[in-house]
Design an enzyme around this catalytic site. Structure first.
Site, PDB file in Angstrom:
ATOM      1  N   GLY A  40       0.825  -1.201   0.000  1.00 58.24           N
ATOM      2  CA  GLY A  40       0.000   0.000   0.000  1.00 58.24           C
ATOM      3  C   GLY A  40       0.860   1.252   0.000  1.00 58.24           C
ATOM      4  O   GLY A  40       1.895   1.307   0.675  1.00 58.24           O
ATOM      5  N   LEU A  43      -1.273   7.282   2.491  1.00 58.49           N
ATOM      6  CA  LEU A  43      -0.532   8.051   3.493  1.00 58.49           C
ATOM      7  C   LEU A  43       0.213   7.140   4.464  1.00 58.49           C
ATOM      8  O   LEU A  43       1.381   7.383   4.780  1.00 58.49           O
ATOM      9  CB  LEU A  43      -1.482   8.967   4.249  1.00 58.49           C
ATOM     10  CG  LEU A  43      -1.992  10.179   3.461  1.00 58.49           C
ATOM     11  CD1 LEU A  43      -2.908  11.023   4.329  1.00 58.49           C
ATOM     12  CD2 LEU A  43      -0.833  11.019   2.954  1.00 58.49           C
ATOM     13  N   ALA A  44      -0.450   6.089   4.946  1.00 56.51           N
ATOM     14  CA  ALA A  44       0.201   5.201   5.911  1.00 56.51           C
ATOM     15  C   ALA A  44       1.347   4.431   5.262  1.00 56.51           C
ATOM     16  O   ALA A  44       2.454   4.359   5.801  1.00 56.51           O
ATOM     17  CB  ALA A  44      -0.819   4.235   6.509  1.00 56.51           C
ATOM     18  N   HIS A 266     -20.986   8.525   5.605  1.00 55.96           N
ATOM     19  CA  HIS A 266     -20.696   9.965   5.576  1.00 55.96           C
ATOM     20  C   HIS A 266     -21.947  10.728   5.166  1.00 55.96           C
ATOM     21  O   HIS A 266     -22.579  10.393   4.165  1.00 55.96           O
ATOM     22  CB  HIS A 266     -19.562  10.235   4.578  1.00 55.96           C
ATOM     23  CG  HIS A 266     -18.898  11.559   4.755  1.00 55.96           C
ATOM     24  ND1 HIS A 266     -19.574  12.759   4.589  1.00 55.96           N
ATOM     25  CD2 HIS A 266     -17.624  11.887   5.085  1.00 55.96           C
ATOM     26  CE1 HIS A 266     -18.734  13.756   4.804  1.00 55.96           C
ATOM     27  NE2 HIS A 266     -17.546  13.260   5.098  1.00 55.96           N
ATOM     28  N   ARG A 330     -20.532  12.320  12.299  1.00 57.80           N
ATOM     29  CA  ARG A 330     -21.084  11.804  11.041  1.00 57.80           C
ATOM     30  C   ARG A 330     -22.207  10.794  11.245  1.00 57.80           C
ATOM     31  O   ARG A 330     -23.167  10.768  10.482  1.00 57.80           O
ATOM     32  CB  ARG A 330     -19.950  11.172  10.221  1.00 57.80           C
ATOM     33  CG  ARG A 330     -18.943  12.194   9.741  1.00 57.80           C
ATOM     34  CD  ARG A 330     -17.745  11.551   9.085  1.00 57.80           C
ATOM     35  NE  ARG A 330     -16.858  12.569   8.546  1.00 57.80           N
ATOM     36  CZ  ARG A 330     -15.708  12.305   7.948  1.00 57.80           C
ATOM     37  NH1 ARG A 330     -15.302  11.046   7.819  1.00 57.80           N
ATOM     38  NH2 ARG A 330     -14.953  13.276   7.480  1.00 57.80           N
ATOM     39  N   HIS A 401     -18.501   5.358   3.580  1.00 54.23           N
ATOM     40  CA  HIS A 401     -17.278   6.146   3.405  1.00 54.23           C
ATOM     41  C   HIS A 401     -16.038   5.492   4.005  1.00 54.23           C
ATOM     42  O   HIS A 401     -14.981   5.471   3.383  1.00 54.23           O
ATOM     43  CB  HIS A 401     -17.482   7.519   4.047  1.00 54.23           C
ATOM     44  CG  HIS A 401     -16.296   8.419   3.971  1.00 54.23           C
ATOM     45  ND1 HIS A 401     -15.694   8.764   2.772  1.00 54.23           N
ATOM     46  CD2 HIS A 401     -15.578   9.052   4.943  1.00 54.23           C
ATOM     47  CE1 HIS A 401     -14.664   9.567   3.016  1.00 54.23           C
ATOM     48  NE2 HIS A 401     -14.571   9.745   4.311  1.00 54.23           N
ATOM     49  N   ARG A 435     -15.689   7.242  13.348  1.00 53.97           N
ATOM     50  CA  ARG A 435     -14.505   8.100  13.202  1.00 53.97           C
ATOM     51  C   ARG A 435     -14.918   9.565  13.093  1.00 53.97           C
ATOM     52  O   ARG A 435     -15.809   9.903  12.317  1.00 53.97           O
ATOM     53  CB  ARG A 435     -13.701   7.700  11.963  1.00 53.97           C
ATOM     54  CG  ARG A 435     -12.492   8.613  11.728  1.00 53.97           C
ATOM     55  CD  ARG A 435     -11.644   8.147  10.575  1.00 53.97           C
ATOM     56  NE  ARG A 435     -12.301   8.274   9.285  1.00 53.97           N
ATOM     57  CZ  ARG A 435     -12.433   9.410   8.602  1.00 53.97           C
ATOM     58  NH1 ARG A 435     -12.013  10.561   9.137  1.00 53.97           N
ATOM     59  NH2 ARG A 435     -13.000   9.412   7.412  1.00 53.97           N
ATOM     60  N   LEU A 441      -6.594  10.991   8.115  1.00 59.80           N
ATOM     61  CA  LEU A 441      -5.268  11.416   7.680  1.00 59.80           C
ATOM     62  C   LEU A 441      -4.311  11.467   8.858  1.00 59.80           C
ATOM     63  O   LEU A 441      -3.131  11.126   8.742  1.00 59.80           O
ATOM     64  CB  LEU A 441      -5.351  12.792   7.008  1.00 59.80           C
ATOM     65  CG  LEU A 441      -6.341  12.927   5.850  1.00 59.80           C
ATOM     66  CD1 LEU A 441      -6.250  14.315   5.220  1.00 59.80           C
ATOM     67  CD2 LEU A 441      -6.096  11.868   4.795  1.00 59.80           C
TER      68      LEU A 441
END
Length: 637
Positions: A40, A43-44, A266, A330, A401, A435, A441
């Protein structure tokens, strides 16, 4: 198997620093001897690859896209949270920690959440140093805006392109290491299997998406950063390539799956317009800073929004949740939108939408100010719908989402398979049952830049040597298993496409395991998914060949895994007889349609062990202990 979260002892504020000191160190000269695989490049994954290579490890990084910059992290819009308290409005590490635990409805691990809040400020410093163009105030200071679930402004942003800008920063760091030789990059490779030898992860097997070549790769540790599984619902805000297969292969090899039923819906998405769609489009939660959500008070009111006077509008979020208004978390905003639509108050041609109105903000701030904040989002909405949101309210409706569930990890982010570490959305650890916006992020970069470079030594320092013979046998066996799976699915020769099965599975999941769930519906979903899976293995048709580029084969392999995961998600939702966060069981709600938790019986992580030979799962539980944030009824009123 006895699970241990390996949370260090001592005061919450000191756990991470103390743990870092107590973790074993690896001599810089010895780091070159260790090979690490990262799957992957979001970002991670990108931040982990860059950071580990910078430390001196040999890193192999795999992604299914043609470039790491196509990872789904690029789609994140609204911002990234950090407890910097730049506006001076009372924010702190403890407040971010509190908001995240409360936002997750007390179903996350306290120690992991506090560490995330503690690291958040370092992430912003790192990204600014990389040149990420965060929005700034007139005087040059970094700007902040509000997001759902918080009463302070802690979200750093780059207009509506925050994910893209952060990914460019991580991508730059990654490609620097590719150029230096610290990272060997494998684009267009899909993970087919986790290679396990003597109880520890020793590599992966991949399929090259252009040539069809199946090949295994050795490593002393494997890091999985492949995102979530929201595409099981067919229509979601996720990229089309987002899937669960890498995580599911690990699950089949012994990695336990935690809280699979926790799926975030979402509230701020462009509504579905027809059955032809293959995905939905997200509009940033940040829009709810200045946009007001409303529906007509009269059912089936077909008038244009400009023709409906103020006294005939119901700003229902402001009415129900006066403390937070349009910035409730959310899960609450999504459910309330569904309740309005179910009551016949929905708007638009389908009746499955509510209004997000910027009229008041236009009068207060002006078009120029709104454009500076949300210009690209307004442009995207107009391009898709043909309507100008500066002049007429947007129409929005909830969509799948993010998934809070994922592979179980301990404090070191290590799974139940020794040497297999899970980062970002692929793990379960930080968000509980819901979340908060702008926290994805934050978690991805915290895991990649700051946590895994320290905690991976917990495995590498005591890594058991694998003999060349056993290593070779394990790698070849994995290749053989992967080839056989491909051959088996190619040989079905039915008459129905993979997309047909995906759409039907998505309908089952959305209708029975979506925003609202109940015992009858979940039992029905399990039966329907089992029947659909049986039909899949009899009636699937895949054109083309296995030995070259075959998008239908890729799709079919992923849907085969979705068909197994779907049953587990429904089973997990059926077992959790309470309502919490995104998991809303109709049987457990108050007279005001709010979630009723059962802390006595369900204050735990549900952890599922795959019993492959029996085609079923065993349930394990990790009890959650809340010492710093006492259990309480979650209220945003």
């Amino acid at each position: 198997m006895k699970l241990s979260s390996h949370v260090p002892s001592g005061p919450l504020e000191q756990k991470w620093d103390r743990h870092c000191f107590e973790l074993p160190l690896i001599n810089p000269a010895n780091k070159r001897k260790y090979q690490i695989i990262v799957v992957g490049t979001g970002l991670a994954g990108a931040s982990a690859s860059a950071s580990l290579a910078e430390l001196g490890y040999q890193v192999k990084t795999f992604c299914i896209q043609d470039s790491p910059r196509r990872a789904h992290s690029i789609a994140a819009q609204g911002g990234i949270n950090a407890a910097k308290n730049y506006p001076g409005d009372g924010d702190s590490v403890r407040r971010l920690f509190y908001d995240t635990v409360k936002g997750g409805d007390f179903r996350s691990r306290e120690a992991n959440v506090y560490r995330l809040a503690q690291i958040s400020g370092q992430i912003i410093d790192q990204c600014v140093a990389q040149g990420v163009p965060f929005a700034r105030e007139y005087g040059g200071l970094l700007a902040n805006r509000s997001f759902g679930g918080a009463q302070v402004s802690r979200t750093f942003y780059a207009r509506g392109q925050t994910g893209q800008q952060l990914l460019i920063g991580a991508y730059s760091a990654l490609m620097r290491q590719v150029d230096k030789g610290g990272v060997k990059l494998f684009p267009r490779h899909e993970m087919m299997d986790l290679v396990v030898s003597e109880g520890q992860a020793v590599g992966i097997t991949t399929r090259h998406l252009l040539t069809g070549e199946v090949k295994s790769h050795f490593a002393h540790a494997v890091i999985l950063a492949t995102g979530g599984y929201g595409n099981i619902f067919y229509l979601s805000t996720n990229a089309i390539h987002s899937n669960v297969s890498a995580s599911w292969r690990c699950h089949k090899k012994g990695a336990f799956f935690a809280n699979p039923c926790f799926t975030q819906i979402h509230p701020t998405c462009i509504p579905r317009s027809g059955n032809y769609q293959s995905k939905l489009t997200l509009l940033s939660e940040s829009l709810r800073n200045d946009g007001r959500v409303w529906v007509p008070k009269k059912a089936k009111d077909s008038r244009l929004p400009k023709d409906i006077p103020e006294e005939q509008r119901d700003y229902y979020l402001e009415r129900i949740y006066p403390g937070f208004g349009n910035l409730v978390p959310r899960d609450l905003a999504s459910r309330q939108a569904k309740f309005q639509v179910d009551a016949g108050l929905g708007v638009g041609s389908t009746g499955e939408a509510v209004y997000l109105d910027f009229t008041e903000a236009m009068n207060r701030l002006g078009k120029k100010s709104l454009s500076e904040k949300y210009g690209n989002l307004f442009q995207m909405y107009e391009k898709i719908t043909g309507e100008n949101p500066y002049k007429t309210p947007m129409r929005i409706y909830p969509a799948v989402h993010y998934t809070m569930g994922g592979l179980w990890v301990d404090y070191n982010l290590e799974s139940t398979v020794k040497g297999l570490f899970i980062l970002g959305e692929a793990n379960f650890s930080d968000h509980g049952a819901n979340r908060l916006g702008a926290s994805a992020l934050m978690q991805g970069l915290a895991d990649g830049y700051f946590i895994i470079p320290s905690t991976i030594t917990s495995h590498l320092a005591g890594c058991l040597p694998v003999s060349e013979e056993k290593k070779h046998i394990s790698l070849r066996e994995s290749e053989k298993e992967s080839e056989e799976r491909l051959q088996n699915i190619m040989q079905i020769k039915g008459s129905k496409t993979a997309g047909d099965f995906h759409r039907r599975l998505g309908n089952i999941m959305w209708n029975q395991v979506g925003m609202i769930r109940n015992k009858t519906g979940l039992e029905k979903a399990i039966e329907e998914i089992q029947n659909l899976r049986e039909e899949f293995w009899k009636e699937l048709y895949i054109p083309g060949e296995q030995s070259n580029k075959n998008a239908e084969l890729e799709k079919a392999m992923r849907i085969a895994d979705f068909l197994e995961l779907g049953e587990l998600m429904a089973q997990d939702a059926l077992e959790r007889e309470e309502s919490c966060g995104s998991h809303f069981r109709e049987e457990y709600q108050s007279a005001e349609q709010e979630a009723i938790r059962d802390d006595e019986n369900f204050c735990h992580v549900s952890i599922w062990e795959n019993k492959q030979n029996e085609k079923t799962w065993n349930l394990h539980k990790e009890n959650l202990d809340f010492k710093e944030v006492p259990l309480s009824v979650r209220s945003y009123k």
